[in-house]
Structure formats: C-alpha cells, structure tokens
Design a protein around this motif. Structure first.
Motif, short mmCIF file in Angstrom:
data_model
loop_
_atom_site.label_atom_id
_atom_site.label_comp_id
_atom_site.label_asym_id
_atom_site.label_seq_id
_atom_site.Cartn_x
_atom_site.Cartn_y
_atom_site.Cartn_z
N ASN A 97 9.25 16.72 -1.88
CA ASN A 97 10.25 15.87 -3.13
C ASN A 97 11.30 15.06 -2.28
OD1 ASN A 97 11.10 15.47 -5.35
ND2 ASN A 97 12.16 17.21 -5.71
N MET A 98 10.81 14.34 -1.26
CA MET A 98 11.41 13.49 -0.61
C MET A 98 11.12 12.11 -0.94
SD MET A 98 11.58 14.64 3.19
CE MET A 98 12.77 13.51 3.71
N THR A 99 12.14 11.33 -1.38
CA THR A 99 11.85 9.93 -1.77
C THR A 99 11.51 8.77 -0.82
OG1 THR A 99 13.08 9.95 -3.89
CG2 THR A 99 12.64 7.74 -3.02
N VAL A 100 10.42 8.53 -0.55
CA VAL A 100 10.43 7.33 0.36
C VAL A 100 10.93 5.81 -0.10
CG1 VAL A 100 8.24 5.87 1.42
CG2 VAL A 100 8.08 8.26 1.24
N GLN A 101 11.80 5.40 0.87
CA GLN A 101 12.22 4.16 0.78
C GLN A 101 11.78 3.19 1.53
OE1 GLN A 101 16.30 5.15 1.65
NE2 GLN A 101 16.92 5.77 -0.49
N ALA A 102 11.23 2.08 0.71
CA ALA A 102 10.21 1.02 1.68
C ALA A 102 11.15 0.01 1.77
CB ALA A 102 9.21 0.51 0.64
N ILE A 117 -1.03 4.36 3.81
CA ILE A 117 -2.12 4.22 2.84
C ILE A 117 -3.52 4.27 3.63
CG2 ILE A 117 -3.37 3.06 1.00
CD1 ILE A 117 -0.73 4.03 0.16
N ASP A 118 -3.47 3.59 4.76
CA ASP A 118 -4.73 3.52 5.37
C ASP A 118 -5.24 4.81 5.84
OD1 ASP A 118 -4.19 0.72 5.00
OD2 ASP A 118 -3.32 0.53 7.10
N GLN A 119 -4.41 5.59 6.47
CA GLN A 119 -4.98 6.83 7.04
C GLN A 119 -5.17 7.73 6.04
OE1 GLN A 119 -1.20 7.56 9.42
NE2 GLN A 119 -0.59 9.12 7.75
N GLY A 120 -4.79 7.47 4.71
CA GLY A 120 -5.19 8.68 3.54
C GLY A 120 -6.55 8.46 3.05
N LEU A 121 -6.87 6.95 3.13
CA LEU A 121 -8.12 6.73 2.77
C LEU A 121 -9.31 6.80 3.56
CD1 LEU A 121 -6.96 3.40 0.92
CD2 LEU A 121 -8.02 5.52 -0.33
N GLU A 181 1.21 9.16 11.66
CA GLU A 181 2.50 9.58 11.35
C GLU A 181 2.31 10.91 10.59
OE1 GLU A 181 2.13 6.20 8.99
OE2 GLU A 181 3.68 5.03 10.01
N GLY A 182 1.38 11.60 10.79
CA GLY A 182 1.19 13.01 10.45
C GLY A 182 1.17 13.19 8.55
N GLY A 183 0.63 12.12 7.95
CA GLY A 183 0.40 12.31 6.66
C GLY A 183 1.91 12.11 5.74
N LEU A 184 2.59 11.13 6.39
CA LEU A 184 3.92 10.93 5.98
C LEU A 184 3.97 10.95 4.45
CD1 LEU A 184 5.96 8.77 8.15
CD2 LEU A 184 6.82 10.78 7.09
N LEU A 185 3.14 10.07 3.72
CA LEU A 185 3.19 9.80 2.24
C LEU A 185 3.20 11.20 1.66
CD1 LEU A 185 3.87 7.69 0.29
CD2 LEU A 185 1.52 7.05 0.35
N HIS A 236 2.57 3.22 -6.85
CA HIS A 236 2.12 4.44 -6.34
C HIS A 236 2.60 5.43 -6.86
CE1 HIS A 236 0.98 7.40 -3.24
NE2 HIS A 236 0.26 6.47 -2.75
N PRO A 237 1.99 6.81 -7.26
CA PRO A 237 2.54 8.03 -7.96
C PRO A 237 3.61 8.47 -6.89
CG PRO A 237 0.02 8.30 -7.06
CD PRO A 237 0.61 6.61 -7.02
N ALA A 238 3.89 8.27 -5.74
CA ALA A 238 4.75 8.92 -4.85
C ALA A 238 6.16 8.69 -5.60
CB ALA A 238 4.69 8.62 -3.53
N ARG A 239 6.49 7.60 -6.29
CA ARG A 239 7.72 7.07 -6.94
C ARG A 239 8.47 6.67 -5.65
NH1 ARG A 239 11.00 10.34 -8.73
NH2 ARG A 239 10.00 12.39 -7.77
#
Length: 305
Positions: free
Chosen positions: A208-213, A180-184, A197-201, A261-264
């Motif tokens: 269309n890859m699900t991020v699993q936290a 989140i930080d790098q995107g803001l 991380e190269g804009g991972l989110l 977050h809308p990334a689901r």
C-alpha cells in the motif's frame, strides 16, 4: 481532476501532481500563473525538494502562492531530504536541519509528506527513526516516504521506523518502463527479464505504497523528452492518433498511460508552462483501453514475450 488516497494515509490527493524543481527559473508573477493554473485544473499536490534550485524553488513557490492559513489547508506539500552536495546524508541532524530550512522557505509550519530523496549507502536506520519520531512529535511532518529505493532498502527502514512509508517516488513512464518490462518477461532469457529493482511495482501494491512517477516524459535516464521527438516516430504517431481520439494533447496521452495502471500511480509533471500544464491535467479524466495501453507500450519499442 480525480483524487486518490496516498498510500496508507488519510490524504486524498490529485492523481497528477506538480513537480516544482524548475520553479526557480520563473519570476514571481510567472510562478503564480503556474500555481493558479494547477489549482484551477484540480491539482492539490505540490512536490518539492530542498535541493531544487538550491532552495530557491521552495521560496519562489511560497511567495508566488501567497501562502496563508486558508491556502495551506487546500494544498498538500511534499518535500525531500538526503542529497548533500555530491553525497547523500540520512543522518538525524541533516534530516532535521533540512526540514527546518524547507519549512522556512515554504512559509509553513508543517510538511504533509517528507521523502528520503536517494538511498544513502551509509544510512543508519536508527538515526532515521529518531529523526522521524522527532519530526512527527513536533508536528513538522505528518507523513513519510522514500524516493528511488528498492524493496529491501524499504524493508530495512521499516524494521526501525514506526511510521508508515506511504510513497516511493521513482522514474517511470512510457519510455522508462523497467518496472513493467520485468513483470512481463518472467523466466525469459532477455535483458527485459532482469529483475533490477526487486519487483518494485508489485511490492508497492502489496504494501500500500503509492508510486509517484517522476520525469514521465523522459526517455532513458533523463536523456530527453520523447514526446514530439523525431527519434521515436512510432510512439509519437500513436500518441498523436490517441490525442485526436480523446481531444487531448500527446503529453496528456503519455500521462494517461501511467494513470491507467491499476497500481494507482501518481504522475508528477514538472512543466512550468501554464498552457502545457492545463493540457496534461486533462489526462486525469481519460481511461485508455487495454488495447490502447498495450499498443502504446509496444510502439515505445517494447516486445511482448
């Protein structure tokens, strides 16, 4: 509990998953209580790895669940391969052997999802492709993904594997929010702006890859739990306020922050306490407001540019 589509697959999974890393610490009867509590709460996704508990976590899970054909159709099982002692190993032989061992411990004929656990600097993507093809053809693994990988590592794999990579499991949470930080902080001269991380989110959303936290309640690099921790009075005061407002636990609020977050993002919780598990599961039904989300983010010590 709300369900979501896992990446580009046809799998519909609970947006909260149970991580079974510490299940080896439980007796069979206590593990059964955890498993049944998860099912009762609507959790249908169970995350494993060959190294968890030295393999004992997978074994205890299967014995506690009483794995049979009827139950197997109701649960989604994910495991991981690639960590070998004090090194990483994405060789074809290691991946195939690891899957066979996990299937034996889990008392099942197939994994719904297999993830490559941590990047192997010596990875030969052609070997990974051969392993994936063999596992898919034999029916031992139905879907594939990665864990802790950045976009270029994923792109390299995608040049060789035929299968969609449907998930990337990454450490993420209110107090570990680098994505989140790098995107803001775009074009800002501060530490938060560093694109580690190269804009991972965004990459995950675009592909269309699900991020699993994983470890959603940890701060730093798994330095400890921040919920209820006196080191973080401001964020805990806000968590307590929102917990009262929504009639849920503070940990559930922290999970709801991720789910907002809308990334689901699918949140993987690792508690082996049935009461705590049931409480966190209620986060699935909560939608924080935009103002609440940003307020929590800032109370966690982050500044908006």
């Amino acid at each position: 509990m709300k369900q979501m589509q896992l990446g580009s697959s046809s799998l519909h999974v609970s947006n909260i998953a149970l991580g079974c890393m510490r299940m080896n610490e439980l007796s069979i009867s206590d593990a059964e209580k955890v498993f049944r509590t998860a099912l009762d709460a609507g959790v249908n996704f169970f995350d494993h790895a060959d190294i968890y508990g030295g393999g004992d976590s997978e074994d205890i899970f299967a014995r506690a669940a009483g794995m049979n054909d009827d139950l197997r159709e109701k649960v989604i099982l994910q495991s991981k391969a690639g960590i070998r002692g004090n090194s990483f190993d994405f060789s074809k032989s290691h991946i195939l052997n690891t899957v066979d061992e996990s299937l034996n411990r889990l008392q099942t004929d197939y994994l719904d999802v297999l993830l490559l656990h941590r990047p192997d600097a010596l990875m030969e993507p052609e070997e990974v492709a051969e392993a994936f093809d063999s596992l898919q053809a034999s029916g031992k693994v139905r879907h594939f993904g990665v864990s802790n990988q950045h976009p270029m590592q994923i792109e390299l794999l995608k040049q060789h594997v035929k299968q969609d990579l449907i998930a990337n499991q990454l450490q993420f949470g209110l107090m570990h929010s680098l994505m989140i930080d790098q995107g803001l902080n775009v074009n800002m001269k501060n530490d938060a702006a560093v694109m580690r991380e190269g804009g991972l989110l965004e990459y995950s959303q675009l592909n269309n890859m699900t991020v699993q936290a994983w470890s959603p309640f940890q701060y730093g690099m798994m330095e400890g739990v921040f919920v209820g921790n006196d080191k973080f009075p401001e964020v805990n005061k806000k968590l307590s306020e929102l917990a009262g407002r929504y009639h849920i636990t503070e940990s559930a609020v922290a999970a709801a922050w991720i789910l907002r977050h809308p990334a689901r993002i699918q949140t993987v919780i690792g508690t082996m306490n049935p009461e705590r598990l049931a409480g966190i599961a209620k986060a699935s039904e909560i939608t924080l407001t935009r103002e609440e989300w940003y307020d929590l983010y800032q109370k966690a010590g982050n500044e908006l540019p």
